[in-house]
Design a protein around this motif. Sequence first.
Motif, PDB file in Angstrom:
ATOM      1  N   UNK A 231     -16.162  26.947   5.836  1.00  0.00           N
ATOM      2  CA  UNK A 231     -16.109  28.280   6.436  1.00  0.00           C
ATOM      3  C   UNK A 231     -17.487  28.717   6.917  1.00  0.00           C
ATOM      4  N   UNK A 232     -18.498  28.457   6.108  1.00  0.00           N
ATOM      5  CA  UNK A 232     -19.866  28.820   6.524  1.00  0.00           C
ATOM      6  C   UNK A 232     -20.279  28.054   7.776  1.00  0.00           C
ATOM      7  N   UNK A 233     -19.952  26.755   7.804  1.00  0.00           N
ATOM      8  CA  UNK A 233     -20.310  25.944   8.970  1.00  0.00           C
ATOM      9  C   UNK A 233     -19.561  26.445  10.206  1.00  0.00           C
ATOM     10  N   UNK A 234     -18.278  26.722  10.047  1.00  0.00           N
ATOM     11  CA  UNK A 234     -17.510  27.224  11.181  1.00  0.00           C
ATOM     12  C   UNK A 234     -18.024  28.567  11.676  1.00  0.00           C
ATOM     13  N   UNK A 238     -19.642  29.534  15.724  1.00  0.00           N
ATOM     14  CA  UNK A 238     -18.957  30.422  16.659  1.00  0.00           C
ATOM     15  C   UNK A 238     -19.967  31.240  17.444  1.00  0.00           C
ATOM     16  N   UNK A 239     -19.821  31.245  18.766  1.00  0.00           N
ATOM     17  CA  UNK A 239     -20.707  32.017  19.629  1.00  0.00           C
ATOM     18  C   UNK A 239     -20.046  33.338  20.024  1.00  0.00           C
ATOM     19  N   UNK A 240     -20.812  34.409  19.979  1.00  0.00           N
ATOM     20  CA  UNK A 240     -20.309  35.730  20.340  1.00  0.00           C
ATOM     21  C   UNK A 240     -20.640  36.023  21.797  1.00  0.00           C
TER      22      UNK A 240
END
Length: 240
Positions: A231-234, A238-240
Amino acid sequence: MTYCVGLLLNDGMVLLSDTRTNAGLDNIATYRKMFHFEDKGERVITIMTAGSLSVTQTTIARLREAIDDDEATAETSILLAPTMLKVADIVGNTLANVRREIDEKMAMSQGASATMIVAGQRRGGAMRMFLIYPEGNFIEATEDTPFLQIGEHKYGKPILDRVVRPETSLADAQKAVLLSMDSTLRSNLSVGMPLDLCIIERDACSVSSTRRIEAGDDSFRAMSEAWSQALRDGFTQIQV
């Protein structure tokens, strides 16, 4: 409070429950929430419970008493009922009657409530899974929603919504319910170890395997840590 979850899949059913029961911050105990009823090769029924311990224990005791009754019939015994729908009806009626009796005894308080998941299969019939409400009515798991939850369910629901489908394998289903429970354990102190895991394979008409997962279980801890890292890696990717 507690958390129980059941998956109804093409290959079988996977069920998981915790064992935490608490009546205040300083009154915590462990009670089994998963109960099995079998006539091996003919039918299997597993019941998971959440809510008032007085209601759930009395309901399970009444169901067992009806099974052992020399005059048991298809109208009274879940091991003689002709269909899983009738099983759900018997459980629902028993739960509603017990709750009503206890509510009358507790008329000066807030009353007592409980819910149950009933899962099973009889020889020649389909696997079925029901959520029984305190009033005795129920709903059934379907292909569109192949899982049911009772108790403190909100924390463990997102992963089930995202990954569980009827075609999910039993191995992946075990992983899904365990991660669902892990999310709940992290977010709610009223849910606690040990855990009871049950697998019922399609057409086995018996419990295929069970597992008690104690606090500090190495494999469960490793899975939890791996999920947290994933979860931390994902999140960082993720780009905002």
